[in-house]
Design a protein around this motif. Structure first.
Motif, PDB file in Angstrom:
ATOM      1  N   GLN A   1       7.641   7.378 -15.072  1.00 45.37           N
ATOM      2  CA  GLN A   1       8.038   6.443 -16.345  1.00 45.37           C
ATOM      3  C   GLN A   1       6.846   6.148 -17.356  1.00 45.37           C
ATOM      4  OE1 GLN A   1       9.367   2.455 -15.148  1.00 45.37           O
ATOM      5  NE2 GLN A   1      10.643   3.142 -13.522  1.00 45.37           N
TER       6      GLN A   1
ATOM      7  N   ASP B   1      -0.479  -4.219 -15.801  1.00 44.53           N
ATOM      8  CA  ASP B   1       0.182  -5.585 -16.249  1.00 44.53           C
ATOM      9  C   ASP B   1      -0.803  -6.557 -15.563  1.00 44.53           C
ATOM     10  OD1 ASP B   1       1.353  -8.209 -16.103  1.00 44.53           O
ATOM     11  OD2 ASP B   1       3.005  -7.248 -14.880  1.00 44.53           O
TER      12      ASP B   1
ATOM     13  N   SER C   1      -0.232  -8.785 -12.518  1.00 42.95           N
ATOM     14  CA  SER C   1       0.078  -8.263 -11.470  1.00 42.95           C
ATOM     15  C   SER C   1      -1.295  -8.166 -10.538  1.00 42.95           C
ATOM     16  CB  SER C   1       0.930  -7.085 -11.549  1.00 42.95           C
ATOM     17  OG  SER C   1       0.090  -5.972 -12.202  1.00 42.95           O
TER      18      SER C   1
ATOM     19  N   GLN D   1       5.277   2.198  -9.240  1.00 42.00           N
ATOM     20  CA  GLN D   1       4.523   2.421 -10.624  1.00 42.00           C
ATOM     21  C   GLN D   1       3.319   1.659 -10.145  1.00 42.00           C
ATOM     22  OE1 GLN D   1       7.853   2.431 -11.119  1.00 42.00           O
ATOM     23  NE2 GLN D   1       7.736   4.767 -11.274  1.00 42.00           N
TER      24      GLN D   1
ATOM     25  N   THR E   1       0.340  -3.357 -11.231  1.00 40.31           N
ATOM     26  CA  THR E   1       1.562  -2.616 -11.642  1.00 40.31           C
ATOM     27  C   THR E   1       1.483  -2.211 -12.930  1.00 40.31           C
ATOM     28  OG1 THR E   1       2.865  -4.289 -10.183  1.00 40.31           O
ATOM     29  CG2 THR E   1       4.163  -3.297 -11.918  1.00 40.31           C
TER      30      THR E   1
ATOM     31  N   ARG F   1       2.831  -1.109 -16.555  1.00 34.19           N
ATOM     32  CA  ARG F   1       4.017  -1.428 -17.398  1.00 34.19           C
ATOM     33  C   ARG F   1       3.680  -1.123 -18.902  1.00 34.19           C
ATOM     34  NH1 ARG F   1       0.387  -3.195 -20.261  1.00 34.19           N
ATOM     35  NH2 ARG F   1      -0.457  -5.247 -20.186  1.00 34.19           N
ATOM     36  N   GLN F   2       4.673  -1.060 -19.678  1.00 37.68           N
ATOM     37  CA  GLN F   2       4.478  -0.738 -21.147  1.00 37.68           C
ATOM     38  C   GLN F   2       3.637  -1.685 -21.834  1.00 37.68           C
ATOM     39  OE1 GLN F   2       4.816   2.457 -22.351  1.00 37.68           O
ATOM     40  NE2 GLN F   2       6.317   3.324 -20.928  1.00 37.68           N
TER      41      GLN F   2
END
Length: 777
Positions: free
Chosen positions: A304, A623, A626, A647, A773, A775-776
């Motif tokens: 991703q 993130d 996280s 991820q 984690t 993330r975008q």
């Protein structure tokens, strides 16, 4: 990733080669009878529908029936849509929704009952991302695709297009083929309207593009259409072309407002069809060509966050160039499916080397009549891009079926602010001085440009070397390295994807990727991988510090990096992390290969070893909510730090003075360890160990084995930091922020997402464990 939306104007390239074979071909692969229908089954010759008669078929694609069929708005029936995932995709069209085709698995099968054998009109809106693929064969042997087709060997009709964008209309009248060839290649990345009209009462067959006639043929008023049996196909030819298990000649694009009329539509009525939607289409098609997120939503293996094309096949990245703070990366691509044929140059760009946006393809094979005989009609292979005084120069490996410059190095240029709209300048360097070559790499010193090309020299790997002062005219140099290439080679057939850059402290690095000969993808002694030498560069000669190259990665699995300087003048590399699963698995997935996370390169203290660490901007993927941080202390056996997810970024620090004989991490682990990948350091043997024996339950994975590779403790230090990124099936590892490698795993279970620590042969003092984690931002 997404296409940057922009409005395009319709432009056509002058076509110098006729549409030879575009409508021809062998028998249909669907088992249709290749002979015309019995005349008794054909419509009566004296029934001629009016030009404005209602459509027999009208597909608006606004909704799907039961998720897999399209409605015929002209009747009560609906037609199946073939699709590899049994999930046809609808995207924005010129009117409501459109059907997205993928180039290898998506098309419509429709029933057509002709109402007249004297008149016929077929029309559709279509936006193509690329021309259809084909086998790499001479022009006369091509197997074109079709926008709309109901054909066999001796009957029917089709709107055809081949892999070079040549297109036209074929219809059989009284058992004889009438072929109309459009004079210009078909537009890409635009919504366009195409129509073909058979009008025997007015003695004509006509072909239209955006309401304008582009070809016509006079026919006899006594002619009758020889219809073929079988389905009407939208998005695929009646004749399939396979390379192994892959269907390669379907269409990659979007279809909307497909109609078949019994009558011969007049130019005015065709213009009416155009006018209904043209204001909404406005030429731009990028929103319609975005691969929907739903296509891979359930794919556990697809990364991703790593740079990669939105779908289908990719290979080496190359031509990474920094233009005014924006990075542009080009790469090998087949846009039409997860298979390799007739390579394009894909294009993506980023402002931080982490978040990437897709651009339209930069280069693809084209035809021309010249003394080079179509120098790149067999593919646009890898190369490099440099930027000078507002112009980007792309140097690529061109290949053809015959003639000079086969292979050669060709040049294309762009003065667009985002490096679009490339203009081919033709081949500039031939391979006739070496046995084979590919993949140019360039740099500038003072007023002089230097180019090295991976080559086969005297039966083994080597380089071809040139200089220039204007980027157009090049002079060949006798050698690049002081020792002979044969003294440096590892028994390969050719070197690919060379890179040559200064590392500071008077040292340069030469990276190559040997292939063939004694080198093989899964060879235990000489696997395919990147290797390098450090050394000195003086007076146009490179003197390596050592003859036997060092491995770019500790464990093989990543190769062919492309490099550029970031804003801090730090050298950054991105390579390919190739597939380790079968062709069937790649076909089932709909994509092949991915790129590595960006690595910052530097010279280590010994002055002879490359250090690699994760690019700083990768931290933007964390993130913060996280974040996990613990200090486990002494670990013996297995320890669960509470990390799970597909991820993740994980950073483990240990005390190198207190370790077991083997210590490390267990990645992508199921609770019962039915699936597990073990990554560790063998302190006694000074080896990195990657145990993939149980990494996947799939029988399509090709390398369920244990990798062991020597680790240089003197250069890198005993492993005290494991910095690991897991993103679907790709894993990037950095040890002590100095040694690096990337590899692929394919865990199949939903719960194979746990990370554990372990220590065998004694306790290991784990100082700190952190995890985030991804993330975008």
């Amino acid at each position: 990733m997404f296409f940057e939306k922009r409005t395009l104007t319709l432009t056509s390239l002058a076509l110098l080669v006729a549409l030879n074979g575009c409508g021809g071909g062998g028998g249909g692969s669907n088992g249709d009878d290749p002979t015309p229908q019995d005349p008794d089954d054909e419509p009566p010759a004296d029934e001629i529908p009016s030009p404005d008669a209602g459509a027999l078929i009208h597909l608006d694609y606004n909704t799907l029936v039961d998720g897999v069929r399209v409605s015929n708005e002209a009747g009560t029936n609906n037609f199946p849509v073939e699709n590899a995932f049994d999930a046809p995709e609808l995207v924005p069209g010129v009117e409501g929704q459109a059907l997205r085709t993928d180039g290898y698995s998506t098309w419509v099968n429709a029933d057509l009952d002709p109402a007249s054998n004297k008149t016929l009109t077929v029309e559709t809106w279509v936006a193509l991302e690329s021309y259809p693929s084909d086998a790499e064969v001479p022009h006369a042997a091509l197997t074109p695709s079709s926008f709309i087709s109901q054909r066999n060997e001796l009957a029917g009709f089709s709107l055809d297009i081949n892999t070079f964008g040549q297109w036209g209309f074929t219809v059989y009248l009284d058992g004889e083929a009438v072929m109309l060839n459009a004079p210009d290649v078909f537009p890409l990345y635009e919504w366009v309207h195409v129509a073909a009209v058979v009008d025997t009462p007015n003695e004509s067959v006509s072909l239209y593009l955006n309401g304008e006639p582009v070809a016509s043929e006079t026919i006899s008023e006594d002619s009758q259409i020889s219809y073929a049996g079988g389905d009407l196909l939208v998005g695929k030819s009646h004749t399939d072309k396979y390379l192994g298990i892959f269907l390669v000649n379907a269409l990659n694009g979007a279809f909307d407002e497909t109609r078949v009329y019994p009558g011969a539509r007049t130019p005015e009525l065709i213009q009416d069809s155009l006018d209904v939607n043209v204001a909404q289409a406005d030429g731009a098609a990028h929103d319609s060509l975005i691969v929907p997120d739903s296509r891979f939503a359930g794919d556990l293996q697809r990364p991703q966050f790593h740079a990669m094309p939105p779908a289908n096949w990719t290979n080496e990245p190359h031509g990474l160039v920094n233009v005014d703070g924006r990075f542009h990366m080009f790469y090998q691509r087949t846009p039409n499916g997860p298979f390799k044929t007739q390579m394009h140059w894909g294009h993506m760009y980023s402002d931080d080397l982490v978040q990437w946006k897709d651009e339209e393809d930069a280069l693809w094979p084209t035809l021309e009549l010249s003394d080079t005989r179509g120098y790149d009609m067999k593919g646009i292979w890898s190369g490099d891009v440099v930027y000078e005084n507002g112009t980007a120069y792309a140097f690529y490996t061109n290949v053809n079926h015959s003639g000079p410059y086969n292979p050669g190095v060709a040049l294309a240029t762009s003065d667009h602010e985002n490096l679009r709209d490339w203009e081919k300048q033709g081949p500039i360097i031939d391979s006739d001085r070496v046995e084979d070559f590919r993949d140019p790499y360039l740099w500038k010193e003072g007023d002089t440009w230097h180019m090295i090309i991976g080559a086969r020299v005297s039966g083994g790997g080597g380089l071809d070397y040139y200089t220039s002062t204007d980027l157009y005219n090049w002079s060949r140099k006798s050698r690049f390295t002081v020792p002979a290439y044969s003294q440096m080679d590892i028994g390969s057939a050719i070197w690919e994807m060379p890179v040559f850059e200064p590392l500071g402290d008077g040292k340069h690095i030469l990276v190559v990727n040997p292939i063939g000969g004694e080198v093989g993808k899964y060879d235990d002694d000489k696997p395919t991988r990147g290797v390098y030498w450090t050394g000195t560069w003086e007076n146009g000669s490179f003197t390596p510090d050592y003859l036997t190259p060092k491995n770019l990665d500790v464990i093989a699995g990543h190769l062919s990096p492309t490099v550029a300087r970031n804003g801090e003048n730090q050298l950054v590399g991105i390579g390919i992390v190739d597939e380790r699963r079968s062709s069937q698995a790649q076909l089932d997935a709909g994509w092949t290969h991915t790129f590595s996370f960006p690595r910052e390169w530097r010279l280590l203290e010994d002055g002879e070893t490359l250090g690699q660490s994760p690019a700083d901007d990768l931290q933007t993927l964390r993130d913060p909510d996280s974040h996990l941080s613990i200090a486990p202390g002494a670990v013996t056996g297995e320890f669960d730090p509470g990390i799970e997810g597909r991820q993740k970024e994980i950073r483990v620090e240990v005390n190198p003075e207190v370790t077991g004989s083997q210590y490390g991490l267990m990645l992508a682990t199921s609770p019962d360890q039915e699936e597990v990948t073990r990554l560790s350091y063998d302190a006694e043997r000074q080896e990195v160990v990657l145990n993939k024996f149980k990494s996947s339950l799939s029988d399509q994975v090709e390398d369920k084995k244990v990798y062991r590779e020597a680790y240089d403790e003197v250069a890198f230090g005993k492993p005290h930091t494991f910095h690991v990124f897991v993103d679907g099936s790709v894993v990037d590892v950095f040890i002590n922020d100095s040694a690096a490698f990337s590899f692929r795993i394919y865990p199949t279970r939903d719960d194979s997402d746990n990370v554990y620590l372990f220590s065998d042969g004694g306790e290991t003092e784990v100082v700190n464990v952190e995890a985030w984690t991804l993330r975008q931002p």
